[in-house]
Design an enzyme around this catalytic site. Structure first.
Site, PDB file in Angstrom:
ATOM      1  N   ASP A   1      43.252  41.919  41.183  1.00  0.00           N
ATOM      2  CA  ASP A   1      42.554  41.094  42.169  1.00  0.00           C
ATOM      3  C   ASP A   1      43.370  40.837  43.422  1.00  0.00           C
ATOM      4  OD1 ASP A   1      40.237  40.843  40.756  1.00  0.00           O
ATOM      5  OD2 ASP A   1      40.950  39.146  39.584  1.00  0.00           O
TER       6      ASP A   1
ATOM      7  N   HIS B   1      49.349  38.279  34.486  1.00  0.00           N
ATOM      8  CA  HIS B   1      48.264  38.781  33.652  1.00  0.00           C
ATOM      9  C   HIS B   1      48.598  38.478  32.208  1.00  0.00           C
ATOM     10  CE1 HIS B   1      45.303  41.420  31.866  1.00  0.00           C
ATOM     11  NE2 HIS B   1      44.680  41.316  33.006  1.00  0.00           N
TER      12      HIS B   1
HETATM   13  N1  CMC Z   1      51.834  31.716  39.859  1.00  0.00           N
HETATM   14  C1  CMC Z   1      52.883  30.958  39.428  1.00  0.00           C
HETATM   15  N2  CMC Z   1      53.259  30.869  38.138  1.00  0.00           N
HETATM   16  C2  CMC Z   1      52.561  31.555  37.227  1.00  0.00           C
HETATM   17  C3  CMC Z   1      51.468  32.370  37.593  1.00  0.00           C
HETATM   18  C4  CMC Z   1      51.106  32.444  38.962  1.00  0.00           C
HETATM   19  N3  CMC Z   1      50.086  33.194  39.361  1.00  0.00           N
HETATM   20  N4  CMC Z   1      50.942  32.948  36.485  1.00  0.00           N
HETATM   21  C5  CMC Z   1      51.680  32.510  35.452  1.00  0.00           C
HETATM   22  N5  CMC Z   1      52.662  31.681  35.903  1.00  0.00           N
HETATM   23  C6  CMC Z   1      53.729  31.053  35.086  1.00  0.00           C
HETATM   24  C7  CMC Z   1      53.188  29.872  34.289  1.00  0.00           C
HETATM   25  O1  CMC Z   1      53.301  28.666  35.021  1.00  0.00           O
HETATM   26  C8  CMC Z   1      54.085  29.908  33.071  1.00  0.00           C
HETATM   27  O2  CMC Z   1      55.336  29.382  33.441  1.00  0.00           O
HETATM   28  P1  CMC Z   1      56.232  28.576  32.349  1.00  0.00           P
HETATM   29  O3  CMC Z   1      56.570  29.589  31.291  1.00  0.00           O
HETATM   30  O4  CMC Z   1      57.404  28.093  33.129  1.00  0.00           O
HETATM   31  O5  CMC Z   1      55.353  27.457  31.851  1.00  0.00           O
HETATM   32  C9  CMC Z   1      54.288  31.417  32.830  1.00  0.00           C
HETATM   33  O6  CMC Z   1      54.154  32.017  34.128  1.00  0.00           O
HETATM   34  C10 CMC Z   1      53.272  32.043  31.857  1.00  0.00           C
HETATM   35  O7  CMC Z   1      51.963  31.749  32.359  1.00  0.00           O
HETATM   36  P2  CMC Z   1      50.692  31.461  31.441  1.00  0.00           P
HETATM   37  O8  CMC Z   1      49.693  30.686  32.233  1.00  0.00           O
HETATM   38  O9  CMC Z   1      51.144  30.893  30.122  1.00  0.00           O
HETATM   39  O10 CMC Z   1      50.177  32.925  31.182  1.00  0.00           O
HETATM   40  P3  CMC Z   1      48.733  33.328  30.680  1.00  0.00           P
HETATM   41  O11 CMC Z   1      48.864  34.639  30.023  1.00  0.00           O
HETATM   42  O12 CMC Z   1      48.131  32.200  29.905  1.00  0.00           O
HETATM   43  O13 CMC Z   1      47.891  33.437  32.045  1.00  0.00           O
HETATM   44  C11 CMC Z   1      46.879  34.264  34.022  1.00  0.00           C
HETATM   45  C12 CMC Z   1      47.568  34.623  32.683  1.00  0.00           C
HETATM   46  C13 CMC Z   1      46.298  35.541  34.632  1.00  0.00           C
HETATM   47  C14 CMC Z   1      45.715  33.304  33.746  1.00  0.00           C
HETATM   48  C15 CMC Z   1      47.931  33.601  34.972  1.00  0.00           C
HETATM   49  O14 CMC Z   1      48.980  34.507  35.231  1.00  0.00           O
HETATM   50  C16 CMC Z   1      47.290  33.119  36.286  1.00  0.00           C
HETATM   51  O15 CMC Z   1      46.783  31.995  36.342  1.00  0.00           O
HETATM   52  N6  CMC Z   1      47.311  33.980  37.370  1.00  0.00           N
HETATM   53  C17 CMC Z   1      46.656  33.619  38.595  1.00  0.00           C
HETATM   54  C18 CMC Z   1      45.155  33.891  38.498  1.00  0.00           C
HETATM   55  C19 CMC Z   1      44.830  35.380  38.545  1.00  0.00           C
HETATM   56  O16 CMC Z   1      45.319  36.114  39.394  1.00  0.00           O
HETATM   57  N7  CMC Z   1      43.923  35.811  37.633  1.00  0.00           N
HETATM   58  C20 CMC Z   1      43.417  37.194  37.614  1.00  0.00           C
HETATM   59  C21 CMC Z   1      43.822  37.940  36.363  1.00  0.00           C
HETATM   60  S1  CMC Z   1      43.545  39.719  36.531  1.00  0.00           S
HETATM   61  C22 CMC Z   1      41.839  39.859  36.647  1.00  0.00           C
HETATM   62  C23 CMC Z   1      41.156  39.627  35.371  1.00  0.00           C
HETATM   63  O17 CMC Z   1      41.310  40.458  34.446  1.00  0.00           O
HETATM   64  O18 CMC Z   1      40.432  38.630  35.270  1.00  0.00           O
END
Ligand code: CMC
Length: 428
Positions: A364, A307
């Site tokens: 989710d 998140h």
């Molecule tokens: N699986 C594997 N690796 C992950 C995941 C995941 N679900 N989420 C983040 N990472 C890794 C990412 O690859 C990165 O690694 P590194 O530092 O080595 O490059 C690190 O963790 C930080 O991730 P980020 O993408 O920079 O983080 P963010 O804050 O931009 O993204 C997120 C947040 C929710 C988009 C992401 O965690 C994600 O894609 N999760 C899966 C989709 C999901 O479940 N979304 C629902 C969110 S809750 C409901 C809502 O409020 O919408």
């Protein structure tokens, strides 16, 4: 703490005031940055460090896993309130008295009929259309059938507009699903409560009475409350920025629905279930999918994990996990997908990759399991999220307009070609 922050550019110092919120969050107020520095701007892709507004609606502390609507803890609201009370709280700022709640309920019912011509629009969609696309279009179409734009300074007009959208939106949600299932479009029974009537509208069949289940009503109430607001997330920021151009409420919400649809946002609930099904079909080897999620060459992510703001745990996921266990037990459902979900969660919680990056199950991860046990098709999961988020979008839109916020218009740093001479087509 000092009351200002100092920024030094080319040996010249500039002071900016600090703003401190009621929960002691500190922000540097850079409203005058470009003016005093002669055009220097800030850059922050994904707005990871940028506050877009001051807001009195929802407080979220990602480090401590705290979520409060108007000061009330999400745990208390999910346990003790119903969805309509929470909607009122978010939109109008205080929990309603019984009289206010009864009036809100009655006024919503009064406004719940949608123009019959909306059915023609629904008919024009192919059955294969994704329900989020249909819902976004139908919400936008409401504008055509309710043309008066709302005077945001008139309490009465704002109230009536809120009742209109709160009344019509569940009808559109139910019709989106019924159309896909080939069921006649109906209005349910307006003598029922708000959440009961949503279930009635979604599931009643033309040839038998729909029997309400207290378990399902409570589960849906809780799910809607947990999704009702989440401060400046992607869809809410979209609603605010679209509304900042003085676009109407229905059209602004329609764009919020499109933003919510994406798999990194609300669309994750559908993606989670599809992922769990895929793991099951593949033989249930959760380790294999954990490795894929950690492999930087593989685009696969563990859906329902991580998140932007919660870096400890998602308090909504905690409540939902308990609710999922209860609902499945009450309904006597044994779902192998839930076992896979539990396996994945416990492996991720002790895996270095996930621990280091503070990736926890989010709201989710478990919601789809409940929706599925309620008989809601997977493609409708994000629509259910939208139904819950509606009061949050309304509250945030209303606040943005009431605070007379300027039109949203970020800056950029241009990295393209410098000025060059135009070449006639035959010389390119
Ligand atoms: N699986 C594997 N690796 C992950 C995941 C995941 N679900 N989420 C983040 N990472 C890794 C990412 O690859 C990165 O690694 P590194 O530092 O080595 O490059 C690190 O963790 C930080 O991730 P980020 O993408 O920079 O983080 P963010 O804050 O931009 O993204 C997120 C947040 C929710 C988009 C992401 O965690 C994600 O894609 N999760 C899966 C989709 C999901 O479940 N979304 C629902 C969110 S809750 C409901 C809502 O409020 O919408």
């Amino acid at each position: 703490m000092s009351k200002t922050a100092t920024l030094e550019i080319d040996g010249k110092k500039h002071e900016f005031p600090l703003i401190v919120g009621t929960e002691n969050e500190v922000a540097i107020d850079i409203k005058t940055l470009r003016a005093v520095t002669g055009g220097v701007t800030t850059i922050d892709p994904g707005y990871k460090n940028t506050g877009a507004c001051e807001s009195a609606i929802t407080f979220l502390n990602g480090e401590e896993g705290i979520l409060r609507y108007r000061g009330y803890a999400i745990e208390d609201l999910a346990e003790k309130a119903d969805f309509l009370e929470v909607a009122y709280l978010l939109i109008f700022g205080e929990l309603p008295t019984q009289d206010q709640l009864d009036k809100f309920n009655a006024d919503i019912k009064e406004h719940s009929v949608v123009d019959d011509d909306i059915k023609k629009i629904i008919d024009a969609f192919p059955k294969a259309a994704h329900p989020m696309g249909v819902l976004s279009s139908l919400t936008s179409a409401l504008t055509a059938f309710n043309p008066t734009s709302v005077d945001v300074d008139s309490e009465e007009e704002m109230y009536n507009t809120v009742c209109k959208i709160m009344g019509k939106f569940p009808v559109l949600v139910a019709w989106t699903m019924r159309k896909k299932k080939g069921l006649p479009l109906n209005y349910g029974d307006s003598s029922l409560g708000y959440v009961e009537n949503i279930l009635e509208m979604m599931f009643s069949k033309p040839n038998e009475d729909y029997k309400q289940s207290e378990i399902l009503v409570n589960a849906l109430d809780k799910l809607l409350i947990l999704h009702a607001d989440h401060e400046q997330n992607c869809s809410t920021s979209t609603v605010r920025i679209v509304g900042s151009a003085h676009t109407g409420l229905f059209a602004s919400i329609s764009s919020g629905i499109s933003a919510l649809w994406g798999p990194l946002h609300g669309g994750a609930n559908q993606a989670v279930l599809e992922m769990l099904e895929a793991i099951k079909e593949d033989g249930g080897d959760t380790q294999k999918f954990m490795s894929k999620a950690k492999d930087k060459e593989d685009p696969f992510r563990l859906m329902g994990f991580g998140h932007r703001v919660y870096k400890n745990f998602d308090p909504r996921a905690k409540i939902i996990k308990v609710a999922a266990d209860e609902v499945l037990a009450d309904l006597g459902v044994e779902d192998p997908v839930l076992d896979i979900a539990k396996g994945l969660a416990s492996e991720a919680l002790s895996d270095d990759y996930f621990v280091k990056r503070k990736l926890y199950p989010n709201v989710d991860f478990y919601s789809g399991i409940i929706y599925r046990s309620m008989g809601i098709p997977v493609e409708m999961f994000t629509v259910m999220f939208a139904l819950g988020r509606l009061p949050g979008w309304i509250a945030q839109w209303k606040e943005m307009r009431a605070r007379k916020e300027p039109i949203g218009r970020p800056r950029q740093v241009y990295i393209g070609e410098n000025h060059r001479a135009f070449k006639a087509v035959e010389k390119r």
